[in-house]
Design an enzyme around this catalytic site. Structure first.
Site, PDB file in Angstrom:
ATOM      1  CB  SER A   1       7.240 -55.691  15.495  1.00 57.51           C
ATOM      2  OG  SER A   1       6.675 -54.638  15.833  1.00 57.51           O
TER       3      SER A   1
ATOM      4  CE  LYS B   1      11.311 -47.286  12.619  1.00 60.91           C
ATOM      5  NZ  LYS B   1       9.550 -47.684  12.565  1.00 60.91           N
TER       6      LYS B   1
ATOM      7  CD  GLU C   1      10.409 -52.377   7.370  1.00 65.16           C
ATOM      8  OE1 GLU C   1      11.170 -52.878   8.227  1.00 65.16           O
ATOM      9  OE2 GLU C   1      10.541 -51.306   6.743  1.00 65.16           O
TER      10      GLU C   1
ATOM     11  CG  ASN D   1      15.393 -47.074  10.383  1.00 66.76           C
ATOM     12  OD1 ASN D   1      15.157 -45.924  10.172  1.00 66.76           O
ATOM     13  ND2 ASN D   1      13.773 -47.367  10.097  1.00 66.76           N
TER      14      ASN D   1
ATOM     15  CG  HIS E   1      11.030 -46.959   6.642  1.00 67.52           C
ATOM     16  ND1 HIS E   1       9.755 -46.286   6.410  1.00 67.52           N
ATOM     17  CD2 HIS E   1      11.416 -48.125   7.137  1.00 67.52           C
ATOM     18  CE1 HIS E   1       9.527 -47.295   8.924  1.00 67.52           C
ATOM     19  NE2 HIS E   1      10.782 -48.368   8.055  1.00 67.52           N
TER      20      HIS E   1
ATOM     21  N   GLY F   1       6.443 -51.551  14.266  1.00 70.60           N
ATOM     22  CA  GLY F   1       6.552 -50.229  15.908  1.00 70.60           C
ATOM     23  C   GLY F   1       4.688 -50.288  16.629  1.00 70.60           C
TER      24      GLY F   1
ATOM     25  CD  GLU G   1       8.446 -45.175  10.184  1.00 67.08           C
ATOM     26  OE1 GLU G   1       9.565 -44.784   9.694  1.00 67.08           O
ATOM     27  OE2 GLU G   1       7.890 -46.448  11.199  1.00 67.08           O
TER      28      GLU G   1
HETATM   29  C1  PEP Z   1      11.130 -50.001  11.007  1.00 70.83           C
HETATM   30  O1  PEP Z   1      11.704 -48.912  10.944  1.00 70.83           O
HETATM   31  O2  PEP Z   1      12.377 -50.904   9.997  1.00 70.83           O
HETATM   32  C2  PEP Z   1      10.921 -51.461  11.756  1.00 70.83           C
HETATM   33  C3  PEP Z   1      10.578 -52.746  11.375  1.00 70.83           C
HETATM   34  O3  PEP Z   1      10.427 -51.122  12.678  1.00 70.83           O
HETATM   35  P1  PEP Z   1      10.133 -51.720  14.554  1.00 70.83           P
HETATM   36  O4  PEP Z   1      11.542 -52.642  14.349  1.00 70.83           O
HETATM   37  O5  PEP Z   1      10.115 -50.403  15.400  1.00 70.83           O
HETATM   38  O6  PEP Z   1       8.837 -52.296  13.331  1.00 70.83           O
END
Ligand code: PEP
Length: 249
Positions: A212, A11, A166, A9, A94, A172, A96
């Site tokens: 992460s 972003k 997630e 992803n 997601h 992040g 976000e």
């Molecule tokens: C994500 O954006 O779905 C995500 C898991 O980000 P990160 O791996 O940076 O935590």
């Protein structure tokens, strides 16, 4: 046997020129005949990604779409626009988008239904906040998100859906869920799918962990029974994504 997935992803990162450079860097690192690799890129990078990934085993995904076909929705993009551009997957719900753009279980559900109508495969995100985890309501919360997301989705489409668990506190932040924490929720999601559909659907559906993930943590996470790969943010923008794809090497 479910095939593993490594979905990146991106972003809101990478201009088309930067996307070109990143794809050229990653291409030789992420080729795999065992793992399905997906780059979920910003809308503006879709044409360059499609062009550069032509003939490779890597698929292109988007990060959002609208549930309406067309009309007065300034700034939005339709499922058909994505499909016609060569996109195969779309991330839906997601955290976000839920946090900053008022996405709800209801809009997530409408988007999933529209994605399937348009032959796009949705990557549906769910996950709890730290407060919810500490209050001991993680599983209840996840069950509500899954039930809301899958309302009216037929068994055949449910089996093709990709779910990404997630935990919001792990996205992040550099804080990865332990393999036991991730497996507990991914297994629970599979049980919920079994309750909503049947064992066959639960056995087929692919459930990813996201939060992460890096080349160092992918192996132990992806080796768990109910974790079928990862949705990866930060590390998908680096050569480390190659280590994630080849997690078992
Ligand atoms: C994500 O954006 O779905 C995500 C898991 O980000 P990160 O791996 O940076 O935590």
């Amino acid at each position: 046997m479910r095939r593993k997935i490594a979905a990146g992803n991106w972003k809101m990162n990478k201009t088309p020129q930067e996307a070109k450079a990143l794809i050229q860097e990653l291409l030789p690192l992420v080729d795999s005949d065992e793992v399905d690799v997906i780059f979920c890129v910003p809308f503006i990078d879709i044409p360059v990604a499609i062009e550069l990934l032509k003939g490779s085993r890597i698929s292109v995904g988007a990060q959002n779409m609208h549930f309406e076909d067309k009309g007065a929705f300034t700034g939005e993009i339709s499922a058909k626009m994505l499909y016609e551009s060569g996109v195969e997957y779309v991330i839906i719900g997601h955290s976000e988008r839920r946090q900053y753009f008022a996405e709800t279980d209801e809009t997530v559900n409408k988007k999933i239904l529209k994605a399937f109508e348009t032959e796009l495969i949705p990557i549906v995100c769910c996950g709890e906040t730290l407060e919810q985890r500490e209050a001991g309501i993680t599983l209840e919360w996840i069950k509500g998100q899954i039930k809301g997301a899958f309302a009216g989705v037929c068994k055949e489409n449910a089996a093709q859906t990709i779910i990404a668990y997630e935990p919001i506190w792990a996205i992040g932040t550099g804080k990865v869920a332990t393999k036991e924490q991730a497996e507990e929720v991914c297994r629970f999601i599979r049980e919920t799918i079994c309750e909503l559909y049947d064992q066959e659907t639960a056995d087929k559906i692919r459930i990813l962990y996201g939060g992460s993930v890096t080349g160092d943590s992918a192996n132990e996470l992806f080796s768990m029974d109910d974790i079928d790969g990862g949705l990866v943010g930060g590390a998908s923008l680096k050569a480390d994504f190659g280590r994630i794809v080849h997690y078992n090497k």
